[in-house]
Write an enzyme that holds these catalytic residues in place. Structure first.
Site, PDB file in Angstrom:
ATOM      1  N   HIS A  39      -1.618 -38.136 -11.251  1.00  0.00           N
ATOM      2  CA  HIS A  39      -1.471 -37.315 -10.047  1.00  0.00           C
ATOM      3  C   HIS A  39       0.006 -37.214  -9.649  1.00  0.00           C
ATOM      4  CE1 HIS A  39      -5.576 -39.233  -9.380  1.00  0.00           C
ATOM      5  NE2 HIS A  39      -5.872 -37.947  -9.343  1.00  0.00           N
ATOM      6  N   GLN A 155     -11.210 -27.273 -16.711  1.00  0.00           N
ATOM      7  CA  GLN A 155     -10.991 -26.971 -15.288  1.00  0.00           C
ATOM      8  C   GLN A 155      -9.777 -26.064 -15.108  1.00  0.00           C
ATOM      9  OE1 GLN A 155     -11.303 -29.922 -11.954  1.00  0.00           O
ATOM     10  NE2 GLN A 155      -9.107 -30.090 -12.250  1.00  0.00           N
ATOM     11  N   VAL A 178      -0.944 -37.796 -18.645  1.00  0.00           N
ATOM     12  CA  VAL A 178      -0.237 -39.077 -18.568  1.00  0.00           C
ATOM     13  C   VAL A 178      -1.186 -40.170 -19.060  1.00  0.00           C
ATOM     14  CG1 VAL A 178       0.902 -40.725 -17.025  1.00  0.00           C
ATOM     15  CG2 VAL A 178       1.142 -38.259 -16.620  1.00  0.00           C
ATOM     16  N   SER A 188      -8.890 -41.933 -12.407  1.00  0.00           N
ATOM     17  CA  SER A 188      -9.347 -42.767 -11.286  1.00  0.00           C
ATOM     18  C   SER A 188     -10.582 -43.557 -11.684  1.00  0.00           C
ATOM     19  CB  SER A 188      -9.661 -41.897 -10.070  1.00  0.00           C
ATOM     20  OG  SER A 188      -8.561 -41.076  -9.753  1.00  0.00           O
TER      21      SER A 188
HETATM   22  P1  AMP Z   1      -8.707 -35.698  -9.714  1.00  0.00           P
HETATM   23  O1  AMP Z   1      -8.210 -36.516  -8.570  1.00  0.00           O
HETATM   24  O2  AMP Z   1      -9.336 -36.487 -10.812  1.00  0.00           O
HETATM   25  O3  AMP Z   1      -9.535 -34.522  -9.269  1.00  0.00           O
HETATM   26  O4  AMP Z   1      -7.426 -35.063 -10.381  1.00  0.00           O
HETATM   27  C1  AMP Z   1      -6.519 -34.300  -9.627  1.00  0.00           C
HETATM   28  C2  AMP Z   1      -5.559 -33.615 -10.571  1.00  0.00           C
HETATM   29  O5  AMP Z   1      -4.868 -34.591 -11.338  1.00  0.00           O
HETATM   30  C3  AMP Z   1      -6.279 -32.698 -11.558  1.00  0.00           C
HETATM   31  O6  AMP Z   1      -5.506 -31.511 -11.715  1.00  0.00           O
HETATM   32  C4  AMP Z   1      -6.294 -33.530 -12.811  1.00  0.00           C
HETATM   33  O7  AMP Z   1      -6.341 -32.747 -13.994  1.00  0.00           O
HETATM   34  C5  AMP Z   1      -4.987 -34.269 -12.701  1.00  0.00           C
HETATM   35  N1  AMP Z   1      -4.995 -35.484 -13.521  1.00  0.00           N
HETATM   36  C6  AMP Z   1      -5.906 -36.481 -13.500  1.00  0.00           C
HETATM   37  N2  AMP Z   1      -5.618 -37.408 -14.434  1.00  0.00           N
HETATM   38  C7  AMP Z   1      -4.500 -36.990 -15.072  1.00  0.00           C
HETATM   39  C8  AMP Z   1      -3.696 -37.514 -16.135  1.00  0.00           C
HETATM   40  N3  AMP Z   1      -3.983 -38.653 -16.742  1.00  0.00           N
HETATM   41  N4  AMP Z   1      -2.613 -36.799 -16.510  1.00  0.00           N
HETATM   42  C9  AMP Z   1      -2.305 -35.623 -15.905  1.00  0.00           C
HETATM   43  N5  AMP Z   1      -3.014 -35.084 -14.898  1.00  0.00           N
HETATM   44  C10 AMP Z   1      -4.095 -35.743 -14.484  1.00  0.00           C
END
Ligand code: AMP
Length: 283
Positions: A39, A155, A178, A188
């Site tokens: 994030h 997504q 990442v 998460s």
């Molecule tokens: P989430 O809180 O899981 O809905 O993720 C919020 C944003 O963070 C989304 O655009 C995800 O694709 C991005 N995101 C989650 N994990 C990663 C990661 N490991 N690397 C890059 N972006 C991420």
């Protein structure tokens, strides 16, 4: 300066409207909180590209199917706000489900093609929930640009299409995945993993890398590439593969031969924890 917390869509929209009136360029990074480096990398990407950086934290109930992990999804607003402040977030939008979906709410947005395969097939209604909530976030934050992670590749494809189809006119940027030092994509949900599951989880990435290796050697046949990945992922005794597929990175349609940028994507369960990963093969 301390971070400004806004909790209702109406208040955020009013604030965004007045910021736009002063010529401020707004970036939005939507999240469900429990922030990690994935994030934060999106926030760091957005920060130099805007004047006002808005991050939303909302565990959106409509993108969770019955029996999924909505209730146990990790939530820690005060830590998230501290991390967001460190990354230069100006406004944190933290609504409650009631703020987003008041009594009588009924609209849903559906993308029948892009949402059909992969995670859409395994999580019915999930991407309707995502497309709908992100549309609401776009309408409340009025961003010039928005950043989403490539970890959720399907997504991102859906949100690009949504942006075009509904004339939001927002610049949509993707952020690279990442990873932990051992290759596991940050999520998460990684906190749910037992020690043994955590040990085996990097096989997802290793499987994708095995396919990428074969591709680098000149193999373009999808079934050969997928077998290479499956051999590695399948060697993790605790992994139950939900899907492992090769699809056009643009349309998400099946490919038999990698002649265009193609997404190799995997979803697997380790116990009750569902993990996803992907990489793009570029000829
Ligand atoms: P989430 O809180 O899981 O809905 O993720 C919020 C944003 O963070 C989304 O655009 C995800 O694709 C991005 N995101 C989650 N994990 C990663 C990661 N490991 N690397 C890059 N972006 C991420």
């Amino acid at each position: 300066m301390s971070i400004e917390v806004i909790r209702t869509p109406a208040k955020l929209r009013e604030r965004a409207f007045s910021l736009r009136g002063t010529g401020s360029r707004i970036a939005l990074v939507p999240t469900m909180g429990a922030l990690h480096e994935g994030h934060l990398s999106l926030l760091r990407k957005a920060r130099p590209l805007c004047d006002t950086l808005i991050m939303s934290i909302f565990v959106n109930p409509t993108q969770f199917a019955a029996g999924e992990d909505l209730d146990r999804y990790p939530r820690d607003e005060s830590t998230d706000l501290a991390l967001a402040t460190e990354c230069g977030v100006d406004i944190a939008f933290c609504p409650t489900p009631r703020d987003m979906y008041p009594e009588g709410y009924q609209t849903r947005i559906t993308l029948p093609k892009l949402a059909a395969p992969m995670c859409g097939a395994k999580r019915p209604g999930h991407f309707d929930g995502v497309a709908t909530v992100v549309s609401k976030l776009f309408n409340a934050a009025l961003p010039h640009l928005a950043v989403f992670g490539e970890k959720d590749f399907q997504q991102l494809a859906i949100l690009r299409q949504l942006n075009a189809d509904l004339d939001f006119g927002i610049e949509i940027l993707g952020g690279a995945i990442v990873r932990e030092a051992d290759g596991l994509a940050l999520s998460s949900r990684n906190v749910y993993l037992s020690a043994e599951e955590r040990k085996q989880a990097p096989r997802l990435q290793q499987g994708l890398q095995a396919a990428a290796q074969r591709f680098a050697e000149g193999v373009t046949d999808a079934s050969v590439l997928l077998s290479a990945a499956r051999a590695i992922v399948g060697s993790a005794p605790l992994a139950q593969i939900e899907y492992l597929e090769l699809r056009s990175a643009k349309t998400l349609e099946d490919v038999r031969e990698v002649t265009e940028p193609s997404l190799i994507a995997v979803a697997a369960r380790f116990g009750n924890t569902r993990l996803i990963d992907n990489l793009v093969l570029v000829p």
